[in-house]
Design a protein around this motif. Structure first.
Motif, mmCIF file in Angstrom:
data_model
loop_
_atom_site.group_PDB
_atom_site.id
_atom_site.type_symbol
_atom_site.label_atom_id
_atom_site.label_comp_id
_atom_site.label_asym_id
_atom_site.label_seq_id
_atom_site.Cartn_x
_atom_site.Cartn_y
_atom_site.Cartn_z
ATOM 1 N N LEU A 74 39.854 -26.591 31.627
ATOM 2 C CA LEU A 74 40.147 -26.987 30.257
ATOM 3 C C LEU A 74 41.446 -26.359 29.775
ATOM 4 O O LEU A 74 41.749 -25.204 30.104
ATOM 5 C CB LEU A 74 39.016 -26.567 29.319
ATOM 6 C CG LEU A 74 37.627 -27.148 29.593
ATOM 7 C CD1 LEU A 74 36.661 -26.709 28.493
ATOM 8 C CD2 LEU A 74 37.655 -28.659 29.700
ATOM 9 N N ASP A 75 42.210 -27.111 28.965
ATOM 10 C CA ASP A 75 43.388 -26.523 28.337
ATOM 11 C C ASP A 75 42.926 -25.583 27.227
ATOM 12 O O ASP A 75 41.742 -25.511 26.882
ATOM 13 C CB ASP A 75 44.338 -27.601 27.820
ATOM 14 C CG ASP A 75 43.690 -28.548 26.813
ATOM 15 O OD1 ASP A 75 42.840 -28.091 26.023
ATOM 16 O OD2 ASP A 75 44.028 -29.741 26.817
ATOM 17 N N ILE A 76 43.881 -24.843 26.665
ATOM 18 C CA ILE A 76 43.515 -23.784 25.716
ATOM 19 C C ILE A 76 42.771 -24.343 24.513
ATOM 20 O O ILE A 76 41.760 -23.786 24.065
ATOM 21 C CB ILE A 76 44.775 -23.012 25.267
ATOM 22 C CG1 ILE A 76 45.358 -22.251 26.451
ATOM 23 C CG2 ILE A 76 44.440 -22.042 24.142
ATOM 24 C CD1 ILE A 76 46.690 -21.608 26.181
ATOM 25 N N ARG A 77 43.263 -25.464 23.981
ATOM 26 C CA ARG A 77 42.605 -26.060 22.806
ATOM 27 C C ARG A 77 41.148 -26.367 23.092
ATOM 28 O O ARG A 77 40.248 -26.019 22.311
ATOM 29 C CB ARG A 77 43.336 -27.329 22.404
ATOM 30 C CG ARG A 77 42.614 -28.118 21.309
ATOM 31 C CD ARG A 77 43.185 -29.511 21.167
ATOM 32 N NE ARG A 77 42.219 -30.417 20.585
ATOM 33 C CZ ARG A 77 42.293 -31.724 20.647
ATOM 34 N NH1 ARG A 77 43.287 -32.291 21.324
ATOM 35 N NH2 ARG A 77 41.383 -32.487 20.080
ATOM 36 N N HIS A 78 40.867 -27.007 24.227
ATOM 37 C CA HIS A 78 39.491 -27.378 24.522
ATOM 38 C C HIS A 78 38.639 -26.173 24.922
ATOM 39 O O HIS A 78 37.425 -26.165 24.692
ATOM 40 C CB HIS A 78 39.452 -28.465 25.602
ATOM 41 C CG HIS A 78 39.908 -29.801 25.095
ATOM 42 N ND1 HIS A 78 41.061 -30.405 25.523
ATOM 43 C CD2 HIS A 78 39.365 -30.632 24.169
ATOM 44 C CE1 HIS A 78 41.199 -31.565 24.903
ATOM 45 N NE2 HIS A 78 40.191 -31.730 24.073
ATOM 46 N N GLN A 79 39.243 -25.138 25.498
ATOM 47 C CA GLN A 79 38.501 -23.906 25.739
ATOM 48 C C GLN A 79 37.971 -23.345 24.422
ATOM 49 O O GLN A 79 36.784 -22.992 24.313
ATOM 50 C CB GLN A 79 39.397 -22.863 26.405
ATOM 51 C CG GLN A 79 39.741 -23.144 27.857
ATOM 52 C CD GLN A 79 40.606 -22.046 28.443
ATOM 53 O OE1 GLN A 79 40.487 -20.884 28.086
ATOM 54 N NE2 GLN A 79 41.485 -22.419 29.352
ATOM 55 N N LEU A 80 38.846 -23.271 23.438
ATOM 56 C CA LEU A 80 38.439 -22.724 22.143
ATOM 57 C C LEU A 80 37.406 -23.611 21.466
ATOM 58 O O LEU A 80 36.444 -23.113 20.859
ATOM 59 C CB LEU A 80 39.669 -22.557 21.241
ATOM 60 C CG LEU A 80 40.756 -21.598 21.750
ATOM 61 C CD1 LEU A 80 41.930 -21.559 20.785
ATOM 62 C CD2 LEU A 80 40.200 -20.200 21.954
#
Length: 272
Positions: free
Chosen positions: A172-178
């Motif tokens: 996951l990219d950072i946005r979707h991780q968060l």
């Protein structure tokens, strides 16, 4: 739906003469987010597989709201526990919506179709992981990150009271991780999650359990567990740990080139 208490006591798992997990105990109180951290091969995935009944313990027990997890009827356990594993199931020949709809199966009788409530929960799960626009796509044509979000949506559609996830932020990219970890804080379930990223674990988890070579090394709130000394012992790295002034969570900075074990700032210090 009420969150479930999970108790693991004295768990030992072996393959041949090798101990995957040795005498590990942990407790996840209802509604807590419990993080498993540790290096690759430390036993995190093996412990999770025992919880969701893929690896049978050699000794010890796993209790879900006081009941032996390995004695529960399959259907009852499936209504209680949902798991998101590392294997992506990329060969599933279904649409994204059909994959997420599988999460409703434990709540139906054989050959039952989707009800309006099922459809609502499926839509809500897809929306929560930012995957509503993928609903009609073939699951096996998705990227790794897209598949991961869909599998998390399937688990959410199941409406479990205990959610077990093995590295859910992989791919996951950072946005979707968060976004995904934010969901774990909001779901009305107890969450047991293995994570590699210590800063994400520190921010989103109520308690951390640190594994190394199959053994439990430390446990407690992130502010107590994530110390430079522990990171040097377990990971073999030198790190600075400070309390972030805005989040109140420990923030770990790794220092390449420094000899492991050099004492750095402790978790009682704030960064400027």
């Amino acid at each position: 739906m009420n969150a479930t208490e999970l108790v693991v006591d004295g768990l030992t798992l072996t393959v041949g003469a090798r101990h995957l997990v040795r005498d590990v105990s942990l407790t996840a109180r209802p509604g807590q987010v419990i993080g498993l951290v540790g290096p690759n091969g430390s036993g995190k995935s093996s412990l999770l597989r025992a919880v969701y009944r893929v690896l049978r313990p050699d000794t010890g027990y796993i209790r879900v709201d006081g009941a032996d997890a390995w004695s529960l009827p399959v259907r009852r356990l499936a209504r209680t526990l949902a798991a998101v594993v590392q294997e992506s199931g990329a060969d599933i020949d279904l649409t994204v919506r059909e994959v997420v709809a599988m999460g409703r199966t434990p709540h139906k009788r054989l050959f039952d179709g989707d009800t309006a409530e099922d459809a609502r929960l499926i839509d809500a799960a897809l929306t929560s992981v930012d995957a509503a626009d993928l609903a009609g796509r073939a699951f096996d044509r998705l990227s790794g990150g897209e598949r991961q979000r869909v599998l998390i949506a399937r688990a959410l559609a199941q409406r479990p009271s205990l959610l077990v996830l093995d590295e859910p932020t992989n791919h996951l990219d950072i946005r979707h991780q968060l976004e995904v970890l934010g969901i774990l804080r909001r779901v009305p379930a107890t969450v047991l999650v293995a994570l590699h990223d210590l800063n994400l674990a520190a921010y989103y988890c109520d308690r951390l359990y640190v594994l190394n070579d199959g053994e439990l090394i430390a446990s407690g709130p992130p502010t107590e567990v994530l110390t430079p000394h522990l990171l040097a012992d377990v990971y073999g790295v030198t790190a600075e740990v400070v309390i972030h002034p805005r989040t109140g969570a420990p923030q770990v900075t790794f220092l390449p080139g420094e000899p492991a074990g050099v004492a750095m700032a402790g978790p009682d210090q704030s960064c400027s």
